[in-house]
Design a protein around this motif. Sequence first.
Motif, mmCIF file in Angstrom:
data_model
loop_
_atom_site.group_PDB
_atom_site.id
_atom_site.type_symbol
_atom_site.label_atom_id
_atom_site.label_comp_id
_atom_site.label_asym_id
_atom_site.label_seq_id
_atom_site.Cartn_x
_atom_site.Cartn_y
_atom_site.Cartn_z
ATOM 1 N N HIS A 59 0.805 -1.224 0.000
ATOM 2 C CA HIS A 59 0.000 0.000 0.000
ATOM 3 C C HIS A 59 0.838 1.274 0.000
ATOM 4 C CE1 HIS A 59 -3.314 -2.579 0.350
ATOM 5 N NE2 HIS A 59 -3.619 -2.439 1.626
ATOM 6 N N TYR A 60 2.065 1.184 0.448
ATOM 7 C CA TYR A 60 2.861 2.410 0.551
ATOM 8 C C TYR A 60 3.137 3.041 -0.811
ATOM 9 C CZ TYR A 60 3.244 1.821 5.516
ATOM 10 O OH TYR A 60 2.930 1.730 6.842
ATOM 11 N N GLN A 61 3.295 2.232 -1.832
ATOM 12 C CA GLN A 61 3.488 2.781 -3.174
ATOM 13 C C GLN A 61 2.231 3.522 -3.628
ATOM 14 O OE1 GLN A 61 4.624 -0.108 -6.111
ATOM 15 N NE2 GLN A 61 4.984 1.422 -7.695
ATOM 16 N N PHE A 62 1.058 2.970 -3.273
ATOM 17 C CA PHE A 62 -0.198 3.647 -3.622
ATOM 18 C C PHE A 62 -0.275 5.016 -2.967
ATOM 19 C CE2 PHE A 62 -4.417 4.892 -2.166
ATOM 20 C CZ PHE A 62 -5.088 5.018 -3.365
ATOM 21 N N TRP A 63 0.053 5.091 -1.664
ATOM 22 C CA TRP A 63 -0.076 6.368 -0.972
ATOM 23 C C TRP A 63 0.902 7.401 -1.507
ATOM 24 C CZ3 TRP A 63 -4.510 6.964 0.826
ATOM 25 C CH2 TRP A 63 -5.186 5.945 1.496
ATOM 26 N N ALA A 64 2.093 6.987 -1.885
ATOM 27 C CA ALA A 64 3.058 7.916 -2.479
ATOM 28 C C ALA A 64 2.520 8.454 -3.806
ATOM 29 C CB ALA A 64 4.398 7.224 -2.686
ATOM 30 N N HIS A 65 1.901 7.574 -4.588
ATOM 31 C CA HIS A 65 1.312 7.989 -5.870
ATOM 32 C C HIS A 65 0.130 8.928 -5.636
ATOM 33 C CE1 HIS A 65 -0.278 7.789 -9.938
ATOM 34 N NE2 HIS A 65 -1.432 7.374 -9.451
ATOM 35 N N TYR A 66 -0.696 8.616 -4.649
ATOM 36 C CA TYR A 66 -1.861 9.438 -4.307
ATOM 37 C C TYR A 66 -1.407 10.855 -3.956
ATOM 38 C CZ TYR A 66 -5.972 10.870 -1.527
ATOM 39 O OH TYR A 66 -7.056 11.532 -1.006
ATOM 40 N N TRP A 67 -0.385 10.959 -3.113
ATOM 41 C CA TRP A 67 0.129 12.265 -2.694
ATOM 42 C C TRP A 67 0.608 13.075 -3.901
ATOM 43 C CZ3 TRP A 67 -1.554 11.259 1.886
ATOM 44 C CH2 TRP A 67 -1.366 12.155 2.935
ATOM 45 N N GLN A 68 1.353 12.411 -4.777
ATOM 46 C CA GLN A 68 1.902 13.087 -5.950
ATOM 47 C C GLN A 68 0.785 13.521 -6.894
ATOM 48 O OE1 GLN A 68 4.093 10.589 -8.719
ATOM 49 N NE2 GLN A 68 5.527 12.260 -9.154
ATOM 50 N N LEU A 72 -0.192 17.192 -3.081
ATOM 51 C CA LEU A 72 -0.208 17.529 -1.669
ATOM 52 C C LEU A 72 1.187 17.898 -1.177
ATOM 53 C CD1 LEU A 72 -2.505 14.630 -0.409
ATOM 54 C CD2 LEU A 72 -3.147 17.027 -0.698
ATOM 55 N N THR A 73 1.229 18.703 -0.133
ATOM 56 C CA THR A 73 2.493 19.015 0.515
ATOM 57 C C THR A 73 3.084 17.732 1.083
ATOM 58 O OG1 THR A 73 1.711 21.211 1.101
ATOM 59 C CG2 THR A 73 3.578 20.352 2.354
ATOM 60 N N ALA A 74 4.392 17.591 1.004
ATOM 61 C CA ALA A 74 5.048 16.362 1.448
ATOM 62 C C ALA A 74 4.592 15.954 2.840
ATOM 63 C CB ALA A 74 6.560 16.548 1.432
ATOM 64 N N SER A 75 4.312 14.667 2.992
ATOM 65 C CA SER A 75 3.868 14.152 4.287
ATOM 66 C C SER A 75 4.999 14.217 5.303
ATOM 67 C CB SER A 75 3.405 12.699 4.134
ATOM 68 O OG SER A 75 3.235 12.097 5.396
ATOM 69 N N PHE A 127 -0.260 12.289 9.077
ATOM 70 C CA PHE A 127 0.161 12.615 7.713
ATOM 71 C C PHE A 127 -0.113 14.077 7.336
ATOM 72 C CE2 PHE A 127 -0.548 8.027 7.770
ATOM 73 C CZ PHE A 127 0.632 7.573 7.209
ATOM 74 N N ASP A 128 -0.619 14.851 8.296
ATOM 75 C CA ASP A 128 -0.952 16.256 8.067
ATOM 76 C C ASP A 128 -1.849 16.423 6.853
ATOM 77 O OD1 ASP A 128 -0.992 18.977 8.575
ATOM 78 O OD2 ASP A 128 0.727 19.375 7.283
ATOM 79 N N TYR A 129 -2.910 15.619 6.833
ATOM 80 C CA TYR A 129 -3.861 15.640 5.720
ATOM 81 C C TYR A 129 -5.242 15.324 6.294
ATOM 82 C CZ TYR A 129 -6.189 14.179 1.377
ATOM 83 O OH TYR A 129 -7.068 14.027 0.320
ATOM 84 N N SER A 130 -6.148 16.276 6.216
ATOM 85 C CA SER A 130 -7.417 16.193 6.935
ATOM 86 C C SER A 130 -8.339 15.078 6.462
ATOM 87 C CB SER A 130 -8.154 17.534 6.851
ATOM 88 O OG SER A 130 -8.420 17.874 5.505
ATOM 89 N N HIS A 131 -8.100 14.497 5.286
ATOM 90 C CA HIS A 131 -8.965 13.436 4.772
ATOM 91 C C HIS A 131 -8.282 12.077 4.757
ATOM 92 C CE1 HIS A 131 -12.016 16.183 2.456
ATOM 93 N NE2 HIS A 131 -11.997 16.384 3.761
ATOM 94 N N MET A 132 -7.145 11.949 5.431
ATOM 95 C CA MET A 132 -6.408 10.693 5.348
ATOM 96 C C MET A 132 -7.202 9.523 5.901
ATOM 97 S SD MET A 132 -3.807 9.368 4.096
ATOM 98 C CE MET A 132 -2.625 8.021 4.180
#
Length: 230
Positions: A59-68, A72-75, A127-132
């Motif tokens: 899942h970590y690859q998915f979240w990195a792709h989602y952020w990009q 979003l500002t870097a987690s 993750f400093d992201y209100s919808h995480m």
Amino acid sequence: MILLTGTSRPFGDGHSAIHKEPADAALFCSTLGLPGDEVADPRFHGGADRALHYYPAEHYQFWAHYWQSLGLTASPTPFEAGAFGENLCGQGWTEHTVCVGDRFRLGGTLLEVSEPRCPCHKLNTRFDYSHMALQVQLTHRCGWFFRVIEEGDIAPGDTLERVEQDPLGLTLAQCNAILYGQPFNREDLTRLAEHPKLTSVWRNHAKRWLETGVGGDWHRRLFSHPATSQ
């Protein structure tokens, strides 16, 4: 397998043990989990039914792709083992291939899948992201909890091997979809409510929906958090 533990420390407007560090040697796993792995709020974490939290490394690859993709500002928390507060991080198993009640050998332990992880607002802060927390819930990338059937040592690098598939075949992804990803469905909710290996917390959520016809209130769990920047 990456093995992680953590202690409770100040976090957001309270405390959390979501910060985990990799172990470099074998640890004895009891029915209550790993030594030195603390729980800040035992109402929602820990105990015999939530002894170990597993999160798929895939899942970590998915979240990195989602952020990009969202720009979003870097987690502040890197997308790597331990980011979701898990005790176990490995590859080969996901919410779509693992069922409630499945049993796994890991080192000297025998583990049984007890419930999907139910994400909460602490992930927003993490993750400093209100919808995480909401996105974790909606994508079914929640991870899951194990109960410990046989105690024993677990070492970094041990392989998680399924030794028994639960005959009811209720995947963790299906659990999430039934409770969080679809409208009222009596047949599906009954599958949750009557599953003998699913935790009482999850069964009771399903029972209340069946009895009242009203779904659960997600807002407090997902959004009661300190302000985030995005």
